[in-house]
Write an enzyme that holds these catalytic residues in place. Structure first.
Site, short mmCIF file in Angstrom:
data_model
loop_
_atom_site.label_atom_id
_atom_site.label_comp_id
_atom_site.label_asym_id
_atom_site.label_seq_id
_atom_site.Cartn_x
_atom_site.Cartn_y
_atom_site.Cartn_z
N SER A 86 0.81 -1.23 0.00
CA SER A 86 0.00 0.00 0.00
C SER A 86 0.84 1.27 0.00
CB SER A 86 -0.93 0.00 1.23
OG SER A 86 -1.90 -1.00 1.16
N GLY A 87 2.13 1.16 -0.24
CA GLY A 87 2.99 2.33 -0.24
C GLY A 87 3.81 2.47 1.02
N HIS A 150 1.98 -3.93 10.00
CA HIS A 150 0.81 -4.24 9.17
C HIS A 150 -0.34 -4.73 10.04
CE1 HIS A 150 2.89 -3.58 5.48
NE2 HIS A 150 3.60 -4.70 5.48
N SER A 182 -0.79 -5.07 -7.44
CA SER A 182 0.59 -5.02 -6.94
C SER A 182 0.93 -6.30 -6.18
CB SER A 182 0.77 -3.79 -6.04
OG SER A 182 2.07 -3.74 -5.52
N TYR A 240 -3.34 6.95 -0.81
CA TYR A 240 -2.32 6.90 -1.85
C TYR A 240 -2.94 6.32 -3.12
CZ TYR A 240 1.59 4.64 -4.33
OH TYR A 240 2.46 4.19 -5.27
#
Length: 240
Positions: A86-87, A150, A182, A240
């Site tokens: 997620s960046g 996370h 991704s 994002y």
């Protein structure tokens, strides 16, 4: 487990070490027992287990449970939170640069140019991945600490969710479709040469069922978004 040298000083060091080792082994057995009772499901070619509403690789669960029982935040801590892909890497570099803007600029540049962001901002539940497989005592790190995770908000240690803790949480969210794509590319890029690529269709089905690492992602994002509404002084929710 620390031992005050002024207490039980008449006990030989070897016996103290045995007691510490015994306590650690008992803790590991307790965690192993908890993990063995959890629901299991195969997803993306690997087995995941469901703990407190979210899915994990068994490899990560030891760390998650240990963090819940042992990790205490400090008022000066900054915790970077996200779901995978997620960046996180990008945000770690940004937070480190902002945090060190008043420090020795050359030193900060050297750290950022010579190290991966995962090395200078450690993930609390899998800290050994970035420390040559050695166990790093997070309590020994000097303040202020920049850390990452996370872990879903509801499963964070209580001290991190306490309004009086002073700890700040910066959460990065990403468009769920982009996270899925991704993740799929990342998973297949890291497969062994002998393994068949994981099909997009099968991955998509598991993803929609919420059976992915640290998933369901929509619950993961929603928990932190609600926390940012309820605790805006402590939790920042970024997109994002």
């Amino acid at each position: 487990m620390a031992t005050n040298p002024s207490i039980n000083s008449n006990i030989p060091t070897t016996k103290m070490e045995e007691e510490v080792r015994g306590a650690d082994e008992k803790t590991e057995e307790t965690y192993a027992h908890i993990i063995s009772t959890l629901p299991k499901k195969k997803s993306w070619g690997q087995e995941l287990q469901r703990y407190q509403g979210f899915w994990y690789y068994p490899f990560f669960l030891d760390g998650v449970i240990s963090v819940q029982h042992n990790f205490k935040v400090r008022p000066s801590d900054v915790l970077i939170a996200s779901s995978p892909k997620s960046g996180t890497t990008w945000l770690k570099a940004l937070v480190f640069a902002i945090h060190n803007r008043n420090a020795d600029d050359q030193t900060s540049k050297q750290v950022m140019q010579s190290s991966n962001p995962h090395e200078y901002i450690l993930q609390i539940e899998v800290v050994h991945l970035y420390t040559n497989n050695s166990i790093l005592n997070l309590d020994a790190l000097p303040s202020p600490r920049l850390l990452a995770t996370h872990i879903p908000y509801s499963s964070l240690p209580e001290s991190a969710r306490d309004d009086d803790s002073g700890c700040r949480i910066v959460y990065i969210s990403r468009d769920i479709k982009d996270v899925f794509v991704s993740s799929w590319y990342f998973f297949n890029d890291n497969q062994h040469d002998s393994q068949e690529p994981f099909s997009l269709e099968e991955a998509f089905e598991s993803y929609c069922d919420g059976v992915t690492l640290y998933g369901p992602i929509w619950d993961h994002q929603l928990e932190y978004w609600k926390a940012s509404i309820e605790r805006p002084q402590s939790v920042v929710f970024l997109r994002y």
